[in-house]
Design a protein around this motif. Structure first.
Motif, PDB file in Angstrom:
ATOM      1  N   GLY A 135       0.785  -1.225   0.000  1.00 59.53           N
ATOM      2  CA  GLY A 135       0.000   0.000   0.000  1.00 59.53           C
ATOM      3  C   GLY A 135       0.820   1.278   0.000  1.00 59.53           C
ATOM      4  O   GLY A 135       0.254   2.376   0.114  1.00 59.53           O
ATOM      5  N   ILE A 136       2.151   1.158  -0.143  1.00 59.98           N
ATOM      6  CA  ILE A 136       3.002   2.355  -0.159  1.00 59.98           C
ATOM      7  C   ILE A 136       2.902   3.059  -1.509  1.00 59.98           C
ATOM      8  O   ILE A 136       2.844   4.290  -1.576  1.00 59.98           O
ATOM      9  CB  ILE A 136       4.462   1.967   0.159  1.00 59.98           C
ATOM     10  CG1 ILE A 136       4.530   1.349   1.560  1.00 59.98           C
ATOM     11  CG2 ILE A 136       5.384   3.181   0.055  1.00 59.98           C
ATOM     12  CD1 ILE A 136       5.907   0.835   1.918  1.00 59.98           C
ATOM     13  N   LEU A 137       2.893   2.267  -2.590  1.00 58.04           N
ATOM     14  CA  LEU A 137       2.675   2.833  -3.917  1.00 58.04           C
ATOM     15  C   LEU A 137       1.196   2.741  -4.239  1.00 58.04           C
ATOM     16  O   LEU A 137       0.659   1.650  -4.448  1.00 58.04           O
ATOM     17  CB  LEU A 137       3.496   2.077  -4.971  1.00 58.04           C
ATOM     18  CG  LEU A 137       5.002   2.332  -4.992  1.00 58.04           C
ATOM     19  CD1 LEU A 137       5.648   1.525  -6.106  1.00 58.04           C
ATOM     20  CD2 LEU A 137       5.304   3.803  -5.171  1.00 58.04           C
ATOM     21  N   ASP A 138       0.532   3.854  -4.266  1.00 56.59           N
ATOM     22  CA  ASP A 138      -0.905   3.898  -4.521  1.00 56.59           C
ATOM     23  C   ASP A 138      -1.129   4.403  -5.937  1.00 56.59           C
ATOM     24  O   ASP A 138      -0.838   5.564  -6.254  1.00 56.59           O
ATOM     25  CB  ASP A 138      -1.591   4.821  -3.519  1.00 56.59           C
ATOM     26  CG  ASP A 138      -3.110   4.712  -3.588  1.00 56.59           C
ATOM     27  OD1 ASP A 138      -3.596   3.933  -4.431  1.00 56.59           O
ATOM     28  OD2 ASP A 138      -3.791   5.418  -2.829  1.00 56.59           O
ATOM     29  N   VAL A 139      -1.618   3.531  -6.807  1.00 56.41           N
ATOM     30  CA  VAL A 139      -1.796   3.900  -8.209  1.00 56.41           C
ATOM     31  C   VAL A 139      -3.257   4.043  -8.597  1.00 56.41           C
ATOM     32  O   VAL A 139      -3.563   4.321  -9.759  1.00 56.41           O
ATOM     33  CB  VAL A 139      -1.141   2.845  -9.123  1.00 56.41           C
ATOM     34  CG1 VAL A 139       0.360   2.785  -8.897  1.00 56.41           C
ATOM     35  CG2 VAL A 139      -1.754   1.466  -8.902  1.00 56.41           C
TER      36      VAL A 139
END
Length: 336
Positions: free
Chosen positions: A71-75
């Motif tokens: 969930g750190i990279l939210d695209v």
């Protein structure tokens, strides 16, 4: 007239250099072909730079998988607070670039471009590497068999290569991927997994004749060499010669042409995404982002939206080409 005096030899007799086998002699150490190729490759700074960039892209693609799952990279989360609701363009300078969003955000939705480009590398490299592996395996097997056995085997495989080379690959890819996208599931797969498998199959399976012809030509040259005749005279059979004698000597050409085939597959996958028959938004694909920027004419008011994925494609393709050229020079003894 007296003869001139010869100069005195004050240095004494020359020092004795121990020859081979004498005490104190240094052993002569040979270098393997891999060591020689690595020595040559280290002199090519452009090739090394390309290799470093490729390694960076691979690490980014692998790390992005874990960061996305964590969930750190939210695209996918929309951030409409960063969008001008009258024009759908990002607020701020050059596509909304800031410390929080160093590559800006995409128009209309406000999703972080850095996250989307990083995750997009995962899809592009996965498809390119897997498709290249399929092409290389099929091409090497068919090329070696055709070149070594010759006769009717060579005729059949050559005919098959010509059929594949004459096949309208782009039109077939557009038709097949378009049909698959019209279904929710097929072959037990659905969603992005289905589209990725279809893209890998189309790109990888129909590209093998290119490397197959190269390997066939190399095999035709190698099968007449003395070490092949020596292996046959010792009783080695066909497949033993193929596996233990021919294939080790084909590692260099296979490695070089594989490195040059990967950027071609990256461009092909991006082209299919751009044409709307590959991965589609909201999946963060480099080609799909370019298509969105062109279709909705965001490039005229938000050039950052087309520059970021375009530069990602350009840099990755250039890095693979530089590394491939460097490997070709390092592994080719005739170039030195």
């Amino acid at each position: 007239m007296a003869a001139p005096l010869e100069p005195l030899d004050l240095a004494g007799p020359p020092a004795h250099v121990p020859g081979p086998g004498e005490p104190g002699a240094k052993a002569i150490q040979g270098r393997s072909l891999a060591e020689i190729a690595w020595t040559r490759l280290k002199r090519d700074r452009w090739a090394l730079g390309g290799g470093i960039v490729i390694a960076l892209f691979v690490v980014i693609a692998i790390v992005s998988v874990f960061l996305k799952n964590a969930g750190i990279l939210d695209v996918s989360t929309y951030n409409t607070g960063l969008i001008d609701h009258n024009t759908d363009n990002p607020l701020g300078f050059f596509g909304g670039i800031s410390w929080t969003h160093p590559f800006g955000v995409d128009p209309q939705y406000g999703r972080d471009m850095l996250s989307r480009v990083l995750v997009g590398s995962e899809y592009s490299l996965l498809i390119a590497f897997t498709a290249t592996l399929i092409s290389v395996v099929i091409g090497v097997v068919m090329g070696v068999i055709a070149g070594y056995f010759g006769g009717w085997v060579d005729i059949v495989i050559n005919w098959l290569m010509n059929v594949f080379l004459a096949f309208p690959l782009l039109l077939f890819a557009i038709a097949l991927t378009g049909v698959v996208q019209g279904t929710n599931s097929a072959f037990g797969l659905s969603g992005d997994a289905l589209h990725i498998v279809v893209l890998v199959f189309v790109i990888g399976f129909f590209n093998w004749p290119y490397i197959g012809r190269i390997i066939r030509g190399q095999t035709l040259s190698l099968r007449e060499r003395e070490f092949i005749d020596a292996a046959r005279s010792l009783g080695a059979r066909g497949f033993y010669v193929l596996w233990h004698e021919l294939l080790p000597n084909l590692v260099g050409p296979v490695l070089v042409y594989s490195t040059l085939l990967i950027p071609t597959n990256i461009l092909f996958e991006a082209a299919l995404d751009f044409l709307g028959v590959g991965l589609k938004l909201p999946t963060p694909s480099w080609g799909a982002m370019l298509a969105d920027a062109v279709t909705n004419q965001y490039y005229s008011v938000d050039p950052e939206y087309i520059l970021v994925p375009g530069l990602a494609i350009f840099i990755s393709v250039m890095a693979f080409n530089l590394l491939g050229d460097g490997l070709r020079d390092a592994l080719d003894p005739r170039s030195h």
